[in-house]
Design an enzyme around this catalytic site. Structure first.
Site, PDB file in Angstrom:
ATOM      1  N   GLU A 264       0.760  -1.192  -0.052  1.00  0.00           N
ATOM      2  CA  GLU A 264      -0.004  -0.262  -0.103  1.00  0.00           C
ATOM      3  C   GLU A 264       0.491   1.023  -0.105  1.00  0.00           C
ATOM      4  OE1 GLU A 264      -3.950   0.640   2.823  1.00  0.00           O
ATOM      5  OE2 GLU A 264      -2.365   0.906   3.934  1.00  0.00           O
ATOM      6  N   PRO A 265       1.659   1.951  -1.478  1.00  0.00           N
ATOM      7  CA  PRO A 265       2.441   2.424  -0.913  1.00  0.00           C
ATOM      8  C   PRO A 265       1.892   4.162  -1.865  1.00  0.00           C
ATOM      9  CG  PRO A 265       2.857   1.037  -3.515  1.00  0.00           C
ATOM     10  CD  PRO A 265       2.016   1.022  -2.082  1.00  0.00           C
ATOM     11  N   ARG A 267       4.086   7.287  -0.852  1.00  0.00           N
ATOM     12  CA  ARG A 267       5.549   8.115  -0.854  1.00  0.00           C
ATOM     13  C   ARG A 267       6.132   6.968  -2.585  1.00  0.00           C
ATOM     14  NH1 ARG A 267       7.649  11.178   2.354  1.00  0.00           N
ATOM     15  NH2 ARG A 267       6.651   9.745   4.176  1.00  0.00           N
ATOM     16  N   ARG A 303       6.397  20.088   3.784  1.00  0.00           N
ATOM     17  CA  ARG A 303       7.487  18.925   4.428  1.00  0.00           C
ATOM     18  C   ARG A 303       8.612  19.919   5.590  1.00  0.00           C
ATOM     19  NH1 ARG A 303       9.625  15.382   2.677  1.00  0.00           N
ATOM     20  NH2 ARG A 303       8.570  13.441   3.774  1.00  0.00           N
ATOM     21  N   TYR A 307       9.130  18.657   9.336  1.00  0.00           N
ATOM     22  CA  TYR A 307       9.536  17.354   9.273  1.00  0.00           C
ATOM     23  C   TYR A 307      10.763  17.715   9.412  1.00  0.00           C
ATOM     24  CZ  TYR A 307       4.681  15.807   7.811  1.00  0.00           C
ATOM     25  OH  TYR A 307       4.013  14.966   7.267  1.00  0.00           O
ATOM     26  N   CYS A 336       4.241  35.250   5.713  1.00  0.00           N
ATOM     27  CA  CYS A 336       4.557  36.369   6.943  1.00  0.00           C
ATOM     28  C   CYS A 336       5.034  35.755   8.129  1.00  0.00           C
ATOM     29  CB  CYS A 336       3.647  37.151   7.304  1.00  0.00           C
ATOM     30  SG  CYS A 336       3.954  38.687   8.328  1.00  0.00           S
ATOM     31  N   GLU A 337       6.139  34.792   7.762  1.00  0.00           N
ATOM     32  CA  GLU A 337       5.968  33.427   8.778  1.00  0.00           C
ATOM     33  C   GLU A 337       7.499  33.195   9.137  1.00  0.00           C
ATOM     34  OE1 GLU A 337       3.200  31.698  10.476  1.00  0.00           O
ATOM     35  OE2 GLU A 337       4.647  29.743  11.033  1.00  0.00           O
TER      36      GLU A 337
HETATM   37  N1  LLP Z   1      -1.143   3.162   4.587  1.00  0.00           N
HETATM   38  C1  LLP Z   1      -1.287   3.623   5.688  1.00  0.00           C
HETATM   39  C2  LLP Z   1      -2.580   3.391   6.317  1.00  0.00           C
HETATM   40  C3  LLP Z   1      -0.580   5.015   5.964  1.00  0.00           C
HETATM   41  O1  LLP Z   1      -0.834   5.931   7.234  1.00  0.00           O
HETATM   42  C4  LLP Z   1       0.271   5.409   4.911  1.00  0.00           C
HETATM   43  C5  LLP Z   1       0.818   7.078   5.576  1.00  0.00           C
HETATM   44  C6  LLP Z   1       0.771   5.362   3.569  1.00  0.00           C
HETATM   45  C7  LLP Z   1       0.006   3.518   3.350  1.00  0.00           C
HETATM   46  C8  LLP Z   1       1.190   5.159   2.994  1.00  0.00           C
HETATM   47  O2  LLP Z   1       2.266   5.334   3.432  1.00  0.00           O
HETATM   48  P1  LLP Z   1       3.573   6.212   2.272  1.00  0.00           P
HETATM   49  O3  LLP Z   1       3.616   4.700   1.404  1.00  0.00           O
HETATM   50  O4  LLP Z   1       3.130   7.196   1.232  1.00  0.00           O
HETATM   51  O5  LLP Z   1       4.978   6.065   3.151  1.00  0.00           O
HETATM   52  N2  LLP Z   1       2.708  13.183   5.588  1.00  0.00           N
HETATM   53  C9  LLP Z   1       3.932  12.791   6.254  1.00  0.00           C
HETATM   54  C10 LLP Z   1       3.096  11.373   5.681  1.00  0.00           C
HETATM   55  C11 LLP Z   1       2.812  10.872   6.064  1.00  0.00           C
HETATM   56  C12 LLP Z   1       1.641   9.116   5.466  1.00  0.00           C
HETATM   57  C13 LLP Z   1       1.222   8.858   6.806  1.00  0.00           C
HETATM   58  N3  LLP Z   1       0.354   7.455   6.590  1.00  0.00           N
HETATM   59  C14 LLP Z   1       5.430  13.104   5.342  1.00  0.00           C
HETATM   60  O6  LLP Z   1       4.896  13.659   4.458  1.00  0.00           O
HETATM   61  O7  LLP Z   1       6.180  12.486   4.527  1.00  0.00           O
END
Ligand code: LLP
Length: 417
Positions: A264-265, A267, A303, A307, A336-337
């Site tokens: 379930e990707p 990113r 981001r 982070y 403005c931050e």
């Molecule tokens: N499945 C579930 C249940 C999740 O909670 C997430 C991400 C994914 C799949 C996908 O994860 P990925 O493959 O993209 O790593 N905003 C943050 C990332 C938050 C991800 C939340 N859940 C960032 O910019 O790094």
């Protein structure tokens, strides 16, 4: 090597900026297709659309043969609008969350969307409305990991998933409500390293053994990292599959029937396909420091401020760039931050980036922003959301027009005296 970028997927950056304005997100369709193909060994690739949910990207993913995950009523509606059918085997759309709000519960019940429950309460609430359904459980295995503490989704400090010690109790709940447990899902974090990802396999085997032979599939969740820094090494999808396939086969032997293996990707599929084109609006000296100030800020890409994330950057030169020197610069936005800085580390420490000398009016490209870029944008400082462009086969398509001022104030009203 000076960081210049004059084109994206074969189209000139300067042309893209002139035609669509700035700031604009640009996605390379071929890059997304390549990433889906990398994971073809898995039975199901389910795209976590929270990473980038533009309808055109969802359509691209659907045509590429992937299915989709949704975490809100809005994401379920997006999936439907992009042509994913509500029902099928395997389920084309899965709602994965820790809670239902009123609208998501209504949609899951009415449209028969498959539910992956992240809390015991979700089992009760769905069971009361739709007894007889198959569901999956999202398990919190008691540990997690992530690029940042904020993207770690496992362990005692995480709100996500059903605690691994409560599986038995949830099986009872489901049985009382005549819901069958079809599958298990574990996702421990985002931007995870291979060592932690492989620990998830072991946790899945233990949880699946407990849940028993009603299982028909297991999901490895997301979390596969993308390559942001030149020093990041790319993941090996074949090695990752081998790890999970072995766990799946052991479970198949135990249960005596086949198990589907999902991944379930978010990113991994879209991060590297995306670019944010911004215009340099000031080249400012503050004491010893040089700042490139852009027309894009954390309203467009959150981001770094959230982070301390690193994104590659390059300059699209107005000329051929020949003979330019380089300098250490701080790259910031228009908000403005004071935290509106793209070159910062976690904790808000400002750092510098070595970039070619550049002039006002030239474009700076922030790279690897196809995941958690546009979707985390905001209207802070009354800035309109950026435009989004998808390049396919050398042709740029505007897939979201830039917001207008009228879009910004839609729905607001001044009370009549
Ligand atoms: N499945 C579930 C249940 C999740 O909670 C997430 C991400 C994914 C799949 C996908 O994860 P990925 O493959 O993209 O790593 N905003 C943050 C990332 C938050 C991800 C939340 N859940 C960032 O910019 O790094």
């Amino acid at each position: 090597m000076p960081s210049f970028r004059s084109e994206i997927a074969g189209v000139s950056v300067v042309e893209l900026a002139r035609r669509f304005g700035t700031p604009t997100f640009v996605y390379d369709a071929a890059a997304v297709r390549r990433r889906i193909a990398d994971l073809a060994a898995f039975d199901t690739v389910r795209y976590a659309q929270k990473a980038c949910s533009n309808l055109a990207v969802l359509d691209l993913v659907r045509r590429g043969g992937a299915l989709v995950d949704a975490v809100s009523a809005g994401e379920i509606r997006r999936a439907l609008a992009a042509g994913f059918p509500p029902v099928g085997d395997p389920p084309p759309i899965v709602y994965t969350a820790d809670v239902f709000d009123a609208e998501s519960l209504e949609l899951c019940v009415d449209r028969e969307i498959h539910v992956n429950c992240g809390s015991p309460e979700m089992i009760d609430q769905l069971g009361a409305r739709a007894p007889g359904r198959g569901i999956t459980l999202r398990i919190n295995p008691g540990f997690g990991h992530g690029e940042s503490r904020k993207t770690n989704t496992g362990g005692e400090q995480s709100k996500h998933g059903i605690w691994h010690g409560q599986i038995d109790e949830c099986l009872d709940r489901a049985e009382r409500l005549r819901l069958s447990i079809d599958g298990l899902h574990i996702h421990v974090g985002s931007g995870v390293d291979m060592e932690h990802l492989s620990r998830v396999c072991g946790a899945m085997e233990r949880a699946a053994a407990e849940a028993g032979p009603t299982l028909r599939y297991i999901s490895a969740g997301g979390g596969l990292p993308a390559v942001y820094r030149p020093t990041d090494s790319p993941v090996d999808p074949a090695a990752y599959f081998t790890l999970w396939d072995a766990a799946r086969k052991r479970l198949e032997q135990r249960f005596g029937h086949p198990l589907r293996l999902e991944i379930e990707p978010g990113r991994y599929l879209t991060a590297e396909s995306g670019y944010l084109i911004a215009e340099i609006r000031a080249v400012k000296r503050q004491g010893q420091n040089t700042f490139y100030l852009l027309d894009a800020g954390f309203n467009n890409l959150a981001r770094p401020i959230l982070y301390g994330s690193y994104h590659p950057m390059s300059i699209a030169p107005a000329d051929d760039g020949a003979g330019r020197g380089e300098q250490e610069v701080i790259v910031g936005g228009p908000l403005c931050e004071s935290g509106d800085i793209f070159t910062q580390e976690e904790g808000g420490f400002v750092s510098t980036r070595r970039l070619p000398e550049a002039k006002v009016g030239e474009y700076l490209v922030i790279e690897c922003v196809g995941a958690y870029g546009f979707v985390m944008g905001s209207n802070y400082n009354s800035k309109p959301l950026a435009a989004e462009v998808l390049i396919d086969a050398g042709r740029p398509h505007l897939v979201r027009r830039r917001q207008t001022f009228e879009d910004l104030i839609r729905g607001e009203e001044i009370p009549k005296p």
